[in-house]
Design a protein around this motif. Structure first.
Motif, PDB file in Angstrom:
ATOM      1  N   GLU A 169      13.303   7.001   0.062  1.00 30.76           N
ATOM      2  CA  GLU A 169      13.084   6.087  -1.203  1.00 30.76           C
ATOM      3  C   GLU A 169      11.861   6.080  -1.822  1.00 30.76           C
ATOM      4  O   GLU A 169      11.472   5.834  -3.157  1.00 30.76           O
ATOM      5  CB  GLU A 169      13.363   4.576  -0.555  1.00 30.76           C
ATOM      6  N   GLU A 190      11.039   9.175  -3.926  1.00 29.06           N
ATOM      7  CA  GLU A 190      11.723   9.089  -5.136  1.00 29.06           C
ATOM      8  C   GLU A 190      11.160   8.324  -6.122  1.00 29.06           C
ATOM      9  O   GLU A 190      10.783   8.626  -7.367  1.00 29.06           O
ATOM     10  CB  GLU A 190      13.230   8.613  -5.296  1.00 29.06           C
ATOM     11  N   THR A 214       8.987   9.502  -9.655  1.00 33.16           N
ATOM     12  CA  THR A 214       9.456   8.879 -10.886  1.00 33.16           C
ATOM     13  C   THR A 214       8.213   8.464 -11.853  1.00 33.16           C
ATOM     14  O   THR A 214       8.145   8.538 -12.860  1.00 33.16           O
ATOM     15  CB  THR A 214      10.593   7.806 -10.811  1.00 33.16           C
ATOM     16  N   GLY A 260       8.151  14.839 -10.129  1.00 24.80           N
ATOM     17  CA  GLY A 260       9.259  15.551  -9.825  1.00 24.80           C
ATOM     18  C   GLY A 260       9.729  16.613 -10.307  1.00 24.80           C
ATOM     19  O   GLY A 260      10.447  17.439  -9.810  1.00 24.80           O
ATOM     20  N   ASP A 273      14.746  19.513  -5.702  1.00 24.34           N
ATOM     21  CA  ASP A 273      15.127  19.067  -4.500  1.00 24.34           C
ATOM     22  C   ASP A 273      14.252  19.589  -3.415  1.00 24.34           C
ATOM     23  O   ASP A 273      14.796  19.383  -2.077  1.00 24.34           O
ATOM     24  CB  ASP A 273      16.532  19.341  -4.314  1.00 24.34           C
TER      25      ASP A 273
END
Length: 261
Positions: free
Chosen positions: A151, A154, A158, A163, A168
């Motif tokens: 979390e 991510e 962002t 990213g 991945d």
């Protein structure tokens, strides 16, 4: 003045001696990095304090959160105890100090405060985009291997736009049983990416991370250019050298230039 151990190797706290290039010795650092890159096939990046200058934000937030849960520590104590560690470490500290198990409460409370500050304050480490571009141009694989949760990673990707570089190829302490300083996360990332530990360079800012890299049989570049090391670059470098780092730098521009050469 540095001391020597019984084998004649230089020890002590002098990062400018023969075995520990000083942070201002750019040529020596570049030569060492060049040698490390000779058989490198993949670079594993820690995130906080390496890709993004998040540690001053997260440590200050953690000071407030620990106080809220009745287990206060100073900023320095928090930095010494928890830098490079997963969220289980402060949760354990709170349990020891208060007898309370706040496992389900901790992350939501901490992240609400932390992410609000990320939206305003979080920045990338200088020249990190140049490092990633140089690795891509040289066709050296790279990924994130971080103590942060999925979390939190991510959110970081962002807010900063990083990213786009990793897709991945982001590995969290959530993926393994034992976080840093255990080698589990680095070994998991390497295996999943299809590379051998001996062909790997880890870039880390914490003693826990460097210790994990050494235990995994990987080379390690220490980085002390994050804001949490302001005013103590040499002392921080010594701690990373003591943990086993092959070289310690405080400027990602050096790394970018060597990779691109």
């Amino acid at each position: 003045m540095a001391d020597k151990n019984k084998d004649g190797n230089v020890t002590g706290n002098d990062v400018a001696d023969a075995s520990r290039p000083g942070l201002d010795q750019r040529t020596t650092a570049a030569d060492t990095i060049t040698r490390l890159l000779d058989d490198c096939q993949i670079v594993l990046f820690d995130c906080d304090g390496v890709l993004v200058d998040s540690e001053p934000i997260s440590l200050a937030t953690l000071v407030d959160v620990l106080d809220h849960f009745g287990a206060p520590l100073t900023f320095k104590e928090v930095a010494d105890k928890f830098t490079g560690r997963s969220s289980s470490a402060p949760i354990d500290h709170i349990r020891v100090e208060t007898g309370r198990d706040i496992k389900t409460e901790f992350k939501p409370f901490f992240y609400e405060k932390l992410f609000a500050r990320y939206d305003i304050e979080l920045r990338k480490i200088g020249d990190i985009d140049a490092v990633l571009e140089a690795l891509r141009s040289r066709k050296i694989a790279f990924c994130i291997s971080s103590s942060s949760s999925v979390e939190r990673l991510e959110k970081t990707m962002t807010v900063t736009g990083l990213g786009q570089w990793f897709d991945d190829r982001i590995y969290s302490a959530d993926f393994v049983r034992n976080g840093k300083p255990a080698p589990d996360l680095f070994l998991h990332a390497c295996a999943d990416m299809g590379f051998a530990p001996k062909s790997t360079i880890v870039i880390e800012d914490s003693v826990a991370g460097v210790t994990a890299a050494v235990a995994a049989g990987m080379k390690c570049i220490g980085f002390v250019g994050g804001g949490h090391y302001d005013g103590q670059h040499s002392e921080a470098a010594n701690r990373l050298y003591d943990a086993g780092a092959d070289i310690v730098i405080d400027d990602m521009g050096i790394l970018a230039a060597v990779i691109a050469a």
